[in-house]
Design a protein around this motif. Structure first.
Motif, PDB file in Angstrom:
ATOM      1  N   CYS A 192     -17.691   0.267 -47.163  1.00 44.88           N
ATOM      2  CA  CYS A 192     -19.025  -0.344 -46.330  1.00 44.88           C
ATOM      3  C   CYS A 192     -18.419   0.275 -44.645  1.00 44.88           C
ATOM      4  O   CYS A 192     -17.648   0.551 -44.747  1.00 44.88           O
ATOM      5  CB  CYS A 192     -18.660  -2.039 -46.093  1.00 44.88           C
ATOM      6  N   VAL A 215     -15.040  -0.824 -51.265  1.00 46.25           N
ATOM      7  CA  VAL A 215     -15.044  -1.484 -52.159  1.00 46.25           C
ATOM      8  C   VAL A 215     -15.388  -1.358 -53.676  1.00 46.25           C
ATOM      9  O   VAL A 215     -16.288  -0.369 -53.630  1.00 46.25           O
ATOM     10  CB  VAL A 215     -16.315  -2.115 -51.484  1.00 46.25           C
ATOM     11  N   CYS A 250     -14.567  -6.939 -55.255  1.00 46.24           N
ATOM     12  CA  CYS A 250     -14.869  -7.012 -53.474  1.00 46.24           C
ATOM     13  C   CYS A 250     -16.305  -7.617 -53.977  1.00 46.24           C
ATOM     14  O   CYS A 250     -16.586  -8.437 -52.799  1.00 46.24           O
ATOM     15  CB  CYS A 250     -14.084  -6.156 -52.973  1.00 46.24           C
ATOM     16  N   LYS A 251     -17.348  -6.716 -54.030  1.00 42.58           N
ATOM     17  CA  LYS A 251     -19.000  -7.550 -54.029  1.00 42.58           C
ATOM     18  C   LYS A 251     -19.440  -8.323 -54.418  1.00 42.58           C
ATOM     19  O   LYS A 251     -19.941  -9.008 -53.871  1.00 42.58           O
ATOM     20  CB  LYS A 251     -19.414  -5.745 -54.217  1.00 42.58           C
ATOM     21  N   HIS A 273     -16.218  -9.304 -49.715  1.00 40.63           N
ATOM     22  CA  HIS A 273     -17.644  -8.411 -49.413  1.00 40.63           C
ATOM     23  C   HIS A 273     -18.529 -10.018 -50.318  1.00 40.63           C
ATOM     24  O   HIS A 273     -19.436  -9.378 -50.243  1.00 40.63           O
ATOM     25  CB  HIS A 273     -17.727  -7.045 -49.435  1.00 40.63           C
ATOM     26  N   ALA A 274     -18.136 -10.817 -50.932  1.00 39.55           N
ATOM     27  CA  ALA A 274     -19.502 -11.624 -52.000  1.00 39.55           C
ATOM     28  C   ALA A 274     -20.011 -12.534 -51.189  1.00 39.55           C
ATOM     29  O   ALA A 274     -20.421 -13.538 -50.759  1.00 39.55           O
ATOM     30  CB  ALA A 274     -18.272 -12.650 -52.620  1.00 39.55           C
ATOM     31  N   ALA A 279     -21.285  -9.979 -46.779  1.00 40.65           N
ATOM     32  CA  ALA A 279     -22.213 -10.273 -47.780  1.00 40.65           C
ATOM     33  C   ALA A 279     -23.468  -9.676 -47.325  1.00 40.65           C
ATOM     34  O   ALA A 279     -23.801  -8.780 -48.556  1.00 40.65           O
ATOM     35  CB  ALA A 279     -21.680 -11.174 -48.608  1.00 40.65           C
ATOM     36  N   LEU A 327     -23.799  -1.762 -49.159  1.00 43.80           N
ATOM     37  CA  LEU A 327     -22.576  -0.835 -49.473  1.00 43.80           C
ATOM     38  C   LEU A 327     -24.168   0.574 -49.610  1.00 43.80           C
ATOM     39  O   LEU A 327     -24.783   0.856 -50.108  1.00 43.80           O
ATOM     40  CB  LEU A 327     -22.152  -1.400 -50.296  1.00 43.80           C
TER      41      LEU A 327
END
Length: 562
Positions: free
Chosen positions: A264, A271, A275-276, A281-282, A287, A291
């Protein structure tokens, strides 16, 4: 210091402040695997105000302390509550800048440790050994002591990355110390060492790995790679050389079983897929962050890291130039000292030669007087001995010569030329002394001052004055100069004043300060002061008057410059 209660506030691990603090700790430990478990920001408004007032516009450096070593009047609770205090038996405290060696010394296994980060106002530091720093007041114009270690006499090469960044300072005022963070951190010495080792093959566990298989998530040596990927399907696995693929980035800190795949650019953190999908980062603002692949980010950062920072590069160049100027000035100071020392030796030799001449003349006069007295005594002895000699011979001859002997005796009754006074006086003495004065009008050396780094201040010349002597047949000698001089009364030889390294803002150019180096005359000839006596008057008017030649012998050194 009146106590004002301080407190501490826990930092969130996701904040930039937490990340910067962790990196500072890693830098101090030189261990990139170090992780801060918890961190607290310390606050004490009274202490902060006191620190800022004392250390305003001075050099402030960060120093990590092993918090487990805090004891006595400076326990962890006391330091957080009211800052540091020095007990009566302790005149200050030493701080290390650049490292936290305690973190490495306490065993090689994994463990939870504690450290305190302080801001220390070192200002301009005066170089001294630790004993001197602990028992001496900081000189005027300085804020602390730089504690000189055994290897600090030899200058370090700033370009040599193997030179350890380790500096020790001794401060004598509690207002120069401000505790700012208390951290608990995890440090595993074995893990740190292992992170620097070359990867082993995950299959045979003997050979060094040469490739990384993404499908198997395994490091493989060349032999095992050929054996495991011999089949048609296995041969399709993507393998990359070690250090060139996903193995470089390791596992996600939040999901250790998942490899890092993204980066990121807004949060500046790696990440993984989890995590995504379900991690930090969801949801929310994160979010929507863009990325990029971790490989792409790594390549970009590597290219950027290989480009020198122009500002830092310019600063390094300027520092290197100034170091050269300082070294040049140090050589010039040594040369100046050697020149003045040679002139002092020359003055000493000339003074000693003149002294020997005076003493020789006085001893020659005394020897002449002594020889004349011996002659007169011998004249009497010879006459009386000859009388005894005649008594042992012919009586008629003795009787015939007795009247003549009586006449000789009567001639000796007149002490007309007998000197019962000593006209050689203990009148040689020393006046003046040898001193070195500092020319406070000299300008400071600058890096671009010339090929010798002397700037407008020149090469730091020095000299002595040896004129105005009146000794025996007296000869005057002198040497011209522009900087350090030998002259009149002196003060303490402590380092104070511009010529000794005083900061320019503390100068008072209208006042001239002198520094005594040595008084060779007083040391060598001082006994004559004790022997000095008033000149005695002569009794008979016939005397060997040498007062015009020897007189009142004066040895002095005039204040001239070199």
């Amino acid at each position: 210091m009146s106590e004002k209660h301080g407190g501490k506030t826990q930092l969130s691990p996701g904040t930039p402040e937490f990340g910067a603090l962790e990196y500072s700790l890693q830098l101090a430990l030189r261990a990139s695997t170090t992780r801060i478990v918890s961190a607290h920001a310390l606050s004490n408004p009274h202490l902060t105000l006191q620190f800022e007032k004392r250390c305003n516009d001075t050099l402030i450096l960060p120093s990590w302390l092993d918090a487990t070593q805090l004891a006595g009047s400076n326990t962890e609770e006391d330091v957080i509550r009211r800052g540091f205090e020095f007990p009566p038996s302790q005149h200050g405290m030493k701080f290390v800048v650049g490292g936290l060696e305690a973190g490495r010394r306490k065993g090689e296994g994994r463990g939870l440790r504690k450290a305190l980060l302080c801001r220390v106002g070192v200002g301009r530091a005066y170089v001294a050994d630790e004993v001197t720093a602990e028992n001496t007041k900081v000189p005027d114009g300085y804020d602390s002591f730089y504690v000189k270690g055994p290897g600090d006499d030899a200058a370090k090469d700033p370009k040599n990355v193997n030179d350890q960044y380790h500096h020790e300072y001794f401060v004598r005022e509690t207002a120069q110390i401000l505790p700012v963070y208390l951290v608990h951190y995890d440090f595993d010495y074995s893990k740190e060492n292992k992170s620097r080792e070359k990867a082993k093959c995950d299959n045979c566990e003997e050979e060094h790995a040469t490739v990384f298989c993404t499908a198997d998530a395994a490091n493989l040596c060349g032999k095992c790679d050929a054996q495991l990927h011999v089949s048609k399907l296995a041969s399709r696995h993507v393998r990359t050389p070690i250090g060139k693929g996903a193995d470089v980035f390791g596992s996600c800190r939040h999901h250790p079983d998942k490899l890092i795949e993204f980066f990121c650019s807004q949060c500046h953190i790696p990440v993984c897929v989890f995590c995504k999908m379900v991690g930090n980062h969801a949801n929310g603002e994160a979010a929507r962050h863009q990325l990029v692949s971790v490989a792409e980010a790594y390549t970009s950062v590597i290219q950027e890291a290989q480009t020198h920072d122009p500002i830092l590069q310019a600063r390094r160049t300027e520092i290197t130039s100034q170091i050269a100027a300082v070294n040049s000035r140090a050589k010039a100071v040594e040369k100046m000292g050697a020149q003045i020392e040679a002139q002092i030796e020359d003055m000493y030799k000339r003074a000693m030669a003149d002294l020997k001449h005076v003493v020789k003349n006085k001893l020659t006069v005394l020897l002449g007087d002594e020889l004349e007295l011996h002659r007169q005594f011998g004249e009497i002895e010879r006459l009386e001995e000859f009388l005894r000699y005649q008594q042992e011979g012919d009586a008629t001859t003795f009787l015939f010569n007795w009247a003549k002997h009586q006449q000789c005796r009567s001639e000796l009754h007149d002490f007309r030329f007998f000197r019962n006074q000593i006209d050689v006086q203990l009148d040689a003495r020393i006046t003046g002394g040898i001193t070195v004065s500092i020319d406070r009008d000299r300008a400071a050396v600058v890096a671009n001052g010339g090929p010798n780094g002397a700037g407008t201040g020149g090469a730091g010349g020095g000299g002595v004055g040896g004129g105005g002597k009146k000794l025996g047949h007296g000869h005057g000698h002198g040497h011209g100069s522009k900087a350090a001089t030998l002259s009149g009364p002196v003060t303490s030889p402590k380092a104070s004043g511009f010529g000794m390294g005083m900061p320019t803002q503390t100068l008072k150019p209208e006042r001239r300060v002198h520094r005594r180096i040595s008084d060779f005359f007083a040391e060598t000839l001082g006994t004559f002061d004790q022997m000095s006596a008033p000149r005695a008057a002569t009794a008979h008017g016939h005397r060997h008057d040498h007062s015009d030649d020897e007189g009142s012998s004066i040895m002095s050194s005039a204040a001239e410059t070199y």
